[in-house]
Each structure stands twice: as structure tokens, then as C-alpha cells.
Design a protein around this motif. Sequence first.
Motif, PDB file in Angstrom:
ATOM      1  N   VAL A 201      -2.159 -10.218 -24.342  1.00 37.26           N
ATOM      2  CA  VAL A 201      -3.163  -9.510 -23.633  1.00 37.26           C
ATOM      3  C   VAL A 201      -4.692 -10.371 -24.225  1.00 37.26           C
ATOM      4  O   VAL A 201      -4.688 -11.098 -25.194  1.00 37.26           O
ATOM      5  CB  VAL A 201      -3.209  -8.211 -24.835  1.00 37.26           C
ATOM      6  N   CYS A 202      -5.371 -10.653 -23.178  1.00 33.76           N
ATOM      7  CA  CYS A 202      -6.770 -10.577 -23.309  1.00 33.76           C
ATOM      8  C   CYS A 202      -7.411 -10.167 -22.175  1.00 33.76           C
ATOM      9  O   CYS A 202      -7.104  -9.915 -21.064  1.00 33.76           O
ATOM     10  CB  CYS A 202      -6.624 -12.552 -22.964  1.00 33.76           C
ATOM     11  N   ASN A 203      -9.369 -10.334 -22.731  1.00 32.59           N
ATOM     12  CA  ASN A 203      -9.895  -9.210 -21.533  1.00 32.59           C
ATOM     13  C   ASN A 203      -9.477  -8.117 -21.124  1.00 32.59           C
ATOM     14  O   ASN A 203      -9.080  -7.275 -20.283  1.00 32.59           O
ATOM     15  CB  ASN A 203     -10.214  -9.862 -20.291  1.00 32.59           C
TER      16      ASN A 203
ATOM     17  N   TRP B   1      -2.439 -14.519 -18.039  1.00 27.84           N
ATOM     18  CA  TRP B   1      -1.913 -15.680 -18.352  1.00 27.84           C
ATOM     19  C   TRP B   1      -3.257 -16.803 -18.204  1.00 27.84           C
ATOM     20  O   TRP B   1      -3.989 -16.984 -17.435  1.00 27.84           O
ATOM     21  CB  TRP B   1      -1.085 -16.597 -16.349  1.00 27.84           C
ATOM     22  N   ASN B   2      -3.401 -17.602 -19.165  1.00 29.42           N
ATOM     23  CA  ASN B   2      -4.573 -18.011 -18.904  1.00 29.42           C
ATOM     24  C   ASN B   2      -3.912 -19.578 -18.597  1.00 29.42           C
ATOM     25  O   ASN B   2      -3.656 -20.014 -18.513  1.00 29.42           O
ATOM     26  CB  ASN B   2      -4.553 -19.329 -20.503  1.00 29.42           C
ATOM     27  N   THR B   3      -4.955 -20.200 -16.659  1.00 26.04           N
ATOM     28  CA  THR B   3      -4.869 -21.147 -15.946  1.00 26.04           C
ATOM     29  C   THR B   3      -4.941 -21.655 -16.646  1.00 26.04           C
ATOM     30  O   THR B   3      -4.883 -22.540 -15.822  1.00 26.04           O
ATOM     31  CB  THR B   3      -4.915 -19.975 -15.133  1.00 26.04           C
ATOM     32  N   ASN B   4      -5.579 -22.056 -17.038  1.00 25.01           N
ATOM     33  CA  ASN B   4      -6.642 -23.705 -17.934  1.00 25.01           C
ATOM     34  C   ASN B   4      -6.052 -23.889 -19.312  1.00 25.01           C
ATOM     35  O   ASN B   4      -5.825 -23.211 -19.869  1.00 25.01           O
ATOM     36  CB  ASN B   4      -7.661 -23.309 -17.787  1.00 25.01           C
ATOM     37  N   PRO B   5      -6.036 -25.289 -19.624  1.00 27.40           N
ATOM     38  CA  PRO B   5      -6.189 -25.461 -20.992  1.00 27.40           C
ATOM     39  C   PRO B   5      -6.805 -24.757 -22.431  1.00 27.40           C
ATOM     40  O   PRO B   5      -7.995 -24.687 -21.433  1.00 27.40           O
ATOM     41  CB  PRO B   5      -5.812 -26.923 -21.031  1.00 27.40           C
ATOM     42  N   PRO B   6      -6.259 -24.826 -23.243  1.00 28.25           N
ATOM     43  CA  PRO B   6      -7.458 -23.980 -24.466  1.00 28.25           C
ATOM     44  C   PRO B   6      -8.680 -24.308 -24.475  1.00 28.25           C
ATOM     45  O   PRO B   6      -9.615 -25.930 -24.835  1.00 28.25           O
ATOM     46  CB  PRO B   6      -6.264 -23.809 -25.219  1.00 28.25           C
TER      47      PRO B   6
ATOM     48  N   LYS C 105     -11.910 -17.868 -20.388  1.00 25.44           N
ATOM     49  CA  LYS C 105     -11.776 -16.763 -20.925  1.00 25.44           C
ATOM     50  C   LYS C 105     -10.981 -15.997 -22.249  1.00 25.44           C
ATOM     51  O   LYS C 105     -10.713 -14.987 -23.462  1.00 25.44           O
ATOM     52  CB  LYS C 105     -12.146 -15.320 -20.107  1.00 25.44           C
ATOM     53  N   CYS C 106     -10.048 -17.119 -21.593  1.00 26.27           N
ATOM     54  CA  CYS C 106      -8.548 -16.968 -23.238  1.00 26.27           C
ATOM     55  C   CYS C 106      -8.091 -17.834 -23.424  1.00 26.27           C
ATOM     56  O   CYS C 106      -8.608 -18.630 -23.525  1.00 26.27           O
ATOM     57  CB  CYS C 106      -7.585 -15.798 -22.641  1.00 26.27           C
ATOM     58  N   SER C 107      -8.051 -17.627 -25.150  1.00 24.77           N
ATOM     59  CA  SER C 107      -7.503 -18.724 -25.854  1.00 24.77           C
ATOM     60  C   SER C 107      -6.008 -19.488 -25.932  1.00 24.77           C
ATOM     61  O   SER C 107      -5.743 -20.247 -26.404  1.00 24.77           O
ATOM     62  CB  SER C 107      -8.335 -18.434 -27.512  1.00 24.77           C
ATOM     63  N   GLN C 108      -5.216 -18.364 -25.667  1.00 20.56           N
ATOM     64  CA  GLN C 108      -3.562 -18.302 -25.568  1.00 20.56           C
ATOM     65  C   GLN C 108      -3.674 -19.907 -25.028  1.00 20.56           C
ATOM     66  O   GLN C 108      -3.684 -20.324 -23.631  1.00 20.56           O
ATOM     67  CB  GLN C 108      -2.379 -17.401 -25.729  1.00 20.56           C
ATOM     68  N   ASP C 109      -2.713 -20.760 -25.531  1.00 27.10           N
ATOM     69  CA  ASP C 109      -1.973 -21.609 -24.651  1.00 27.10           C
ATOM     70  C   ASP C 109      -0.863 -21.842 -23.892  1.00 27.10           C
ATOM     71  O   ASP C 109       0.326 -21.595 -24.345  1.00 27.10           O
ATOM     72  CB  ASP C 109      -1.837 -23.496 -25.985  1.00 27.10           C
ATOM     73  N   ASP C 110      -0.987 -20.867 -22.963  1.00 25.91           N
ATOM     74  CA  ASP C 110       0.042 -20.922 -21.770  1.00 25.91           C
ATOM     75  C   ASP C 110       0.645 -21.832 -21.149  1.00 25.91           C
ATOM     76  O   ASP C 110       1.744 -21.929 -20.918  1.00 25.91           O
ATOM     77  CB  ASP C 110      -0.489 -19.711 -21.504  1.00 25.91           C
TER      78      ASP C 110
END
Length: 413
Positions: free
Chosen positions: A221-223, A228-233, A238-243
Motif C-alpha cells: 500500500v502506498c498513496n 508498484w514502485n516503478t523507480n529505485p527507492p 511517491k513510494c518508498s518500497q524497493d519493488d
Amino acid sequence: TPLYSSAASDVYKRQMFKQSSLNLTLFFLLVACSSGGSTQSVEDVGDDTSGGNSGGVIIPEPIASFSISSNGGEAPIDITFTSTSTGEVNSWLWNVDDDADIESTYSSFSHRYENEGTYDVTLTVTGPGGQDVYTQTNAISIIEADTSTETGLLSKTMSYDNETREYLIYIPSSYDPNSTTPVLFAFHGFGGYNQYFINTADFRALADQFNFIAVYPQGLVCNDGTTWNTNPPGGDNKCSQDDIGFFAALLSEISSNYTIDSNRVFLTGYSNGADFSYSMACYQSSLVTAIAPVSGLMPMEDASSECSPNHSTSVMIFNGTNDGSRPYNGIEGYMMSVDSTVAYWSQYNNTDSSPQTNVVGNIENYTYLNGDNNSTVDLFKLVNGDHVWFNLSYNGNSMEQLMWNFFSQHTSD
């Protein structure tokens, strides 16, 4: 008390027999002495085979018995044996696997059974009063371990980056651990959940038919929604997880449990999940063979500087021209247009500059062939198509069938 009642009964009977014999011996000795018929001393009375007397006191034979921690199970299995013998014992000899060798000389020990079979257990005990042997037949029953792999839909978890991550995995009925198997990852969209997405993007029948593993990971969960976090942390994410790292860890986890073909790892996804599949082709290129994003956009402003694939990567793209969430023309400063994305991958893969074109109803198909390592770029442009996982039919094929036909033609070799 021994574990088995039959063993306890045997011990009791043998104890009573030996006690009765001793009482009779003493009775006849006393009668003989009182009639003057014998001068034998008490020290000489006892078991002739044991030589067992000390200080004028008769030392009775030991009585062998034992307990067992388990009566068997799947091989390999460790079973503990413990002597419960009575009387004075200073030697224990165990034979627990039906061969001629002694497995232990201790009063208690564990033995590992590696092979299926039914085994007798024999304990020989020796003490100052003599020796006793007890055998329990068919005491241990060992069966071969079940090495078959559970098939069908399974719910799994794993730990990554201090988070418990969830995923569904579908193992086809034709799965053979002795052969390498392709794997297809399907990523849900923003706010989605894998248990629902699997019914929308359902590859299970195809997995059974063509023997591949289908994986449906769950985003965090984010926002106010699963994402899915599409960018490196880091940075302005907008999200902090390392997907990005999670995908690599998940593939490694699955590869440790199943025989995966590392040269045939395929990704698809819807919306935010489609964006993420583009990211994996850039940031985890060494792990990804081909992708097929649906109603998504390449989440970069300039792929030539932000995307860093290390091998030719085939791409199949599905986008609608009336998509309000992922506009066909992209989002300036944030996401590339579909045409720019097609141009990037066609150039990177070194395909033909002009595509083969085919139109079926409102579906325009543009296929760029002859890329390096047989790579292709295949665009399905749905005129007036919305922001959906498309329920289409193209030359008799559903979108899922089109994807697998496409994936099956490509390898990372």
C-alpha cells in the motif's frame, strides 16, 4: 514403562518366571540343608551361565526392554531408542536395521533411517547377573518420502526488506522438476489485489496446456492504494518500497523451489503493473526475457538516458487510444508516449525500421521483426480502446493467447 504394552507384558512375564525359578531354587536348597543332604553355600546358588554372585547375595539377570520415540514415517527420519531394562546393566548392544552390525552401545541413541522397509529392533543387555536379549519384530516401518510437487494455485509469502510480501503461484499439472520451466509474472494495477487480478488476467489454462508457471505478486500500500514502485527507492518517489529489488528476490525464491528456465522469464501487467514491467525490462534487464504491458506507459521522460537494458528484449504492447489514465500520447515529463516507446525498443533491438501491418476491426497491429537475437516489437493499437485489461479476439486468439504465443518464441540465449 516401555512405549509398547506388548513389550511391557513380555518383561513382566520374564520377571515372574525368573523370580519363581529363584524361589524354587532357594526352597530346595533349604530342604536339602535341613535334611543334611547338602553342604552347598548360598554363594554358590544362582545362574551357572552368569557367574553372577557377590558377597553372598544372588544377583539376578537383567531384563531387557526399551522404548521407541516413533514407530516410523517418511525417510529420512531420526528415531530415538532408550533402554528401560531392569536390573544392573553395564552393556547395551543395539541392532535396529536388520543387518549384522551393532548400531550403538549406549543406553539411549538416535538412528537415521534412509530407506523404506520394516525393521526389527533387538537389544542385548549384560550385567553382573548375566545377559538378556529382547527383540521386537516389525517395530519400525519406513516409507519413501513423497517427492512429488504440489500443483495448482498456491498462496505464498516471503520476507524482503523487513516486509512480508505475498504472491500467488500457479504450478501446472504438467510440471516436471527434472526439466526447466518458463515463468510468467503478472502484475496488478494500482489499488489491485492479486486474488482478483488472477481472474481477470487468467493464464492458468494456458499454463497447463503449455507448461509454464504463472506468478501473481501482491503490491504494498502506498498513496491510499496498492502500488508498484516503478523507480529505485529514494529521490522524489511517491513510494518508498524497493519493488525493483523485490522482483529479483521473488524470482530467486521461486527458482530455489522450482526448476525455472532463467532464459525464459516473461512479464506482463495492467496499468501501474504494466508500467512496472517496463521498469523491470530496464532495471532488471539481466533477469527479464520479454514483456507484454497492457494499458500502461513507460514511466520515464527519456528512455535513452534512464533505461539501461543489457540485452535485446522483445516487447508486446497493448494500448487504447481513448485511455484517460494512461493516455496514448503519454504524460509529458513523466511517461513516454506509446509511439516513442515503440521507437525506443525497435531501435534498441535493432529491428526492421518498417513494421508489418495488419488491421482486424478496431485493432491495428504493427510488428517490427528481425531484431537481434530474434527480438521483435509488437504493438496492438486498439482504436477507441479504454483503460482496461482487454477482452479481445484477434484472429481467433484472446489477448492472453497472443501473449503466450509471443513469449514462447523468445529466449534470452
